[in-house]
Design a protein around this motif. Sequence first.
Motif, PDB file in Angstrom:
ATOM      1  N   ALA A  78      49.067 -35.952  14.773  1.00 29.73           N
ATOM      2  CA  ALA A  78      49.170 -37.398  14.671  1.00 29.73           C
ATOM      3  C   ALA A  78      50.504 -37.778  15.668  1.00 29.73           C
ATOM      4  O   ALA A  78      50.164 -38.934  16.631  1.00 29.73           O
ATOM      5  CB  ALA A  78      49.621 -37.928  13.495  1.00 29.73           C
ATOM      6  N   ALA A  79      51.574 -37.157  15.740  1.00 27.77           N
ATOM      7  CA  ALA A  79      52.778 -37.367  16.496  1.00 27.77           C
ATOM      8  C   ALA A  79      52.418 -37.073  18.051  1.00 27.77           C
ATOM      9  O   ALA A  79      52.664 -37.979  18.873  1.00 27.77           O
ATOM     10  CB  ALA A  79      53.974 -36.621  16.246  1.00 27.77           C
ATOM     11  N   LYS A  80      51.781 -35.975  18.198  1.00 29.21           N
ATOM     12  CA  LYS A  80      51.671 -35.644  19.879  1.00 29.21           C
ATOM     13  C   LYS A  80      50.542 -36.654  20.377  1.00 29.21           C
ATOM     14  O   LYS A  80      50.740 -36.880  21.507  1.00 29.21           O
ATOM     15  CB  LYS A  80      50.878 -34.424  19.736  1.00 29.21           C
ATOM     16  N   LEU A  81      49.675 -37.229  19.809  1.00 33.48           N
ATOM     17  CA  LEU A  81      48.481 -37.951  20.077  1.00 33.48           C
ATOM     18  C   LEU A  81      48.777 -39.159  19.976  1.00 33.48           C
ATOM     19  O   LEU A  81      48.228 -40.134  20.337  1.00 33.48           O
ATOM     20  CB  LEU A  81      47.067 -37.837  19.428  1.00 33.48           C
ATOM     21  N   ARG A  82      49.743 -39.705  19.176  1.00 29.21           N
ATOM     22  CA  ARG A  82      50.384 -41.239  18.986  1.00 29.21           C
ATOM     23  C   ARG A  82      49.242 -41.840  18.130  1.00 29.21           C
ATOM     24  O   ARG A  82      48.872 -43.076  18.525  1.00 29.21           O
ATOM     25  CB  ARG A  82      50.522 -41.786  20.266  1.00 29.21           C
ATOM     26  N   LEU A  83      48.650 -41.214  17.129  1.00 26.81           N
ATOM     27  CA  LEU A  83      47.834 -41.785  16.382  1.00 26.81           C
ATOM     28  C   LEU A  83      48.366 -42.038  14.823  1.00 26.81           C
ATOM     29  O   LEU A  83      49.116 -41.095  14.698  1.00 26.81           O
ATOM     30  CB  LEU A  83      46.428 -40.907  16.317  1.00 26.81           C
ATOM     31  N   HIS A  84      47.563 -43.032  14.391  1.00 27.20           N
ATOM     32  CA  HIS A  84      48.219 -43.418  12.765  1.00 27.20           C
ATOM     33  C   HIS A  84      47.724 -41.864  12.032  1.00 27.20           C
ATOM     34  O   HIS A  84      46.837 -41.394  11.949  1.00 27.20           O
ATOM     35  CB  HIS A  84      47.417 -44.468  12.427  1.00 27.20           C
ATOM     36  N   LEU A  85      48.705 -41.922  11.233  1.00 29.83           N
ATOM     37  CA  LEU A  85      48.458 -40.551  10.347  1.00 29.83           C
ATOM     38  C   LEU A  85      47.182 -40.400   9.450  1.00 29.83           C
ATOM     39  O   LEU A  85      46.582 -39.575   9.504  1.00 29.83           O
ATOM     40  CB  LEU A  85      49.718 -40.341   9.191  1.00 29.83           C
ATOM     41  N   ASN A  86      46.903 -41.553   9.016  1.00 28.94           N
ATOM     42  CA  ASN A  86      45.855 -41.564   8.203  1.00 28.94           C
ATOM     43  C   ASN A  86      44.642 -41.528   9.156  1.00 28.94           C
ATOM     44  O   ASN A  86      43.407 -41.195   8.677  1.00 28.94           O
ATOM     45  CB  ASN A  86      45.671 -42.688   7.258  1.00 28.94           C
ATOM     46  N   VAL A  87      44.433 -41.873  10.277  1.00 27.73           N
ATOM     47  CA  VAL A  87      43.666 -41.857  11.431  1.00 27.73           C
ATOM     48  C   VAL A  87      43.154 -40.513  11.671  1.00 27.73           C
ATOM     49  O   VAL A  87      42.001 -39.916  11.310  1.00 27.73           O
ATOM     50  CB  VAL A  87      43.576 -42.626  12.590  1.00 27.73           C
ATOM     51  N   VAL A  88      44.448 -39.578  11.720  1.00 29.85           N
ATOM     52  CA  VAL A  88      43.847 -38.165  11.864  1.00 29.85           C
ATOM     53  C   VAL A  88      43.567 -37.454  10.612  1.00 29.85           C
ATOM     54  O   VAL A  88      42.635 -36.669  10.720  1.00 29.85           O
ATOM     55  CB  VAL A  88      45.313 -37.440  12.285  1.00 29.85           C
ATOM     56  N   ARG A  89      44.070 -37.990   9.324  1.00 31.19           N
ATOM     57  CA  ARG A  89      43.627 -37.463   8.209  1.00 31.19           C
ATOM     58  C   ARG A  89      42.028 -37.540   8.121  1.00 31.19           C
ATOM     59  O   ARG A  89      41.267 -36.681   7.792  1.00 31.19           O
ATOM     60  CB  ARG A  89      44.259 -37.935   7.175  1.00 31.19           C
ATOM     61  N   VAL A  90      41.545 -38.891   8.403  1.00 35.95           N
ATOM     62  CA  VAL A  90      40.165 -39.172   8.275  1.00 35.95           C
ATOM     63  C   VAL A  90      39.460 -38.316   9.177  1.00 35.95           C
ATOM     64  O   VAL A  90      38.272 -37.587   8.977  1.00 35.95           O
ATOM     65  CB  VAL A  90      39.774 -40.601   8.245  1.00 35.95           C
ATOM     66  N   LEU A  91      39.880 -38.372  10.627  1.00 32.53           N
ATOM     67  CA  LEU A  91      39.150 -37.439  11.651  1.00 32.53           C
ATOM     68  C   LEU A  91      39.127 -36.144  11.404  1.00 32.53           C
ATOM     69  O   LEU A  91      38.070 -35.502  11.685  1.00 32.53           O
ATOM     70  CB  LEU A  91      39.451 -38.081  12.890  1.00 32.53           C
ATOM     71  N   ALA A  92      40.031 -35.596  10.964  1.00 26.06           N
ATOM     72  CA  ALA A  92      40.220 -34.214  10.721  1.00 26.06           C
ATOM     73  C   ALA A  92      39.123 -33.640   9.706  1.00 26.06           C
ATOM     74  O   ALA A  92      38.557 -32.764   9.648  1.00 26.06           O
ATOM     75  CB  ALA A  92      41.914 -33.616  10.315  1.00 26.06           C
ATOM     76  N   GLU A  93      39.035 -34.562   8.624  1.00 26.06           N
ATOM     77  CA  GLU A  93      38.289 -34.217   7.560  1.00 26.06           C
ATOM     78  C   GLU A  93      36.805 -34.170   8.222  1.00 26.06           C
ATOM     79  O   GLU A  93      35.800 -33.368   7.659  1.00 26.06           O
ATOM     80  CB  GLU A  93      38.270 -35.164   6.408  1.00 26.06           C
ATOM     81  N   ASP A  94      36.534 -35.384   8.974  1.00 21.26           N
ATOM     82  CA  ASP A  94      35.118 -35.333   9.613  1.00 21.26           C
ATOM     83  C   ASP A  94      34.699 -34.324  10.458  1.00 21.26           C
ATOM     84  O   ASP A  94      33.663 -33.854  10.448  1.00 21.26           O
ATOM     85  CB  ASP A  94      34.973 -36.770  10.522  1.00 21.26           C
ATOM     86  N   LEU A  95      35.780 -33.634  11.338  1.00 18.66           N
ATOM     87  CA  LEU A  95      35.569 -32.898  12.049  1.00 18.66           C
ATOM     88  C   LEU A  95      35.544 -31.272  11.369  1.00 18.66           C
ATOM     89  O   LEU A  95      34.647 -30.489  12.004  1.00 18.66           O
ATOM     90  CB  LEU A  95      36.730 -32.799  13.115  1.00 18.66           C
ATOM     91  N   ARG A  96      36.200 -31.276  10.138  1.00 19.51           N
ATOM     92  CA  ARG A  96      36.067 -30.101   9.345  1.00 19.51           C
ATOM     93  C   ARG A  96      34.633 -30.008   8.864  1.00 19.51           C
ATOM     94  O   ARG A  96      34.085 -29.051   9.108  1.00 19.51           O
ATOM     95  CB  ARG A  96      37.031 -30.141   8.148  1.00 19.51           C
TER      96      ARG A  96
END
Length: 130
Positions: A78-96
């Motif tokens: 989230a920090a490296k990509l400058r994305l909201h933490l919850n966005v990364v959480r949601v998308l990481a679950e989708d990608l998993r």
Amino acid sequence: MADGTTPPGPDPVGPAPAVRPFLVTAGRVAPTAVGRPVPVETQVVATAEGLAELDGLSFEQHDIVAACRIPQSIAEVAAKLRLHLNVVRVLAEDLRSAGHLTVHVPDTGIVHDASVLRRVIDGLRAIPTP
């Protein structure tokens, strides 16, 4: 520049995204999996399938998988990509779920030793300030 200083170089990460987080996650604020949110220290790493399909992923998904060539925490991504933490959480679950990421959730049953945290705090306080 006129005053002899050099202008600041380009931002290595790029500007922060202007797209609202709820647009990136299609309005979802939590992963589709039942349960509590993925902890920020959860380690994610791209799979061979995810790397092979990079060109077919959406912008944010592409960036997450590409950033996860080496294991990183959700917070680091989230920090490296400058994305909201919850966005990364949601998308990481989708990608998993799609097989593009492997997610390693830390064992929350482990009892944490407060003395380790105390030693870290004491060590940080002992660092001389300039």
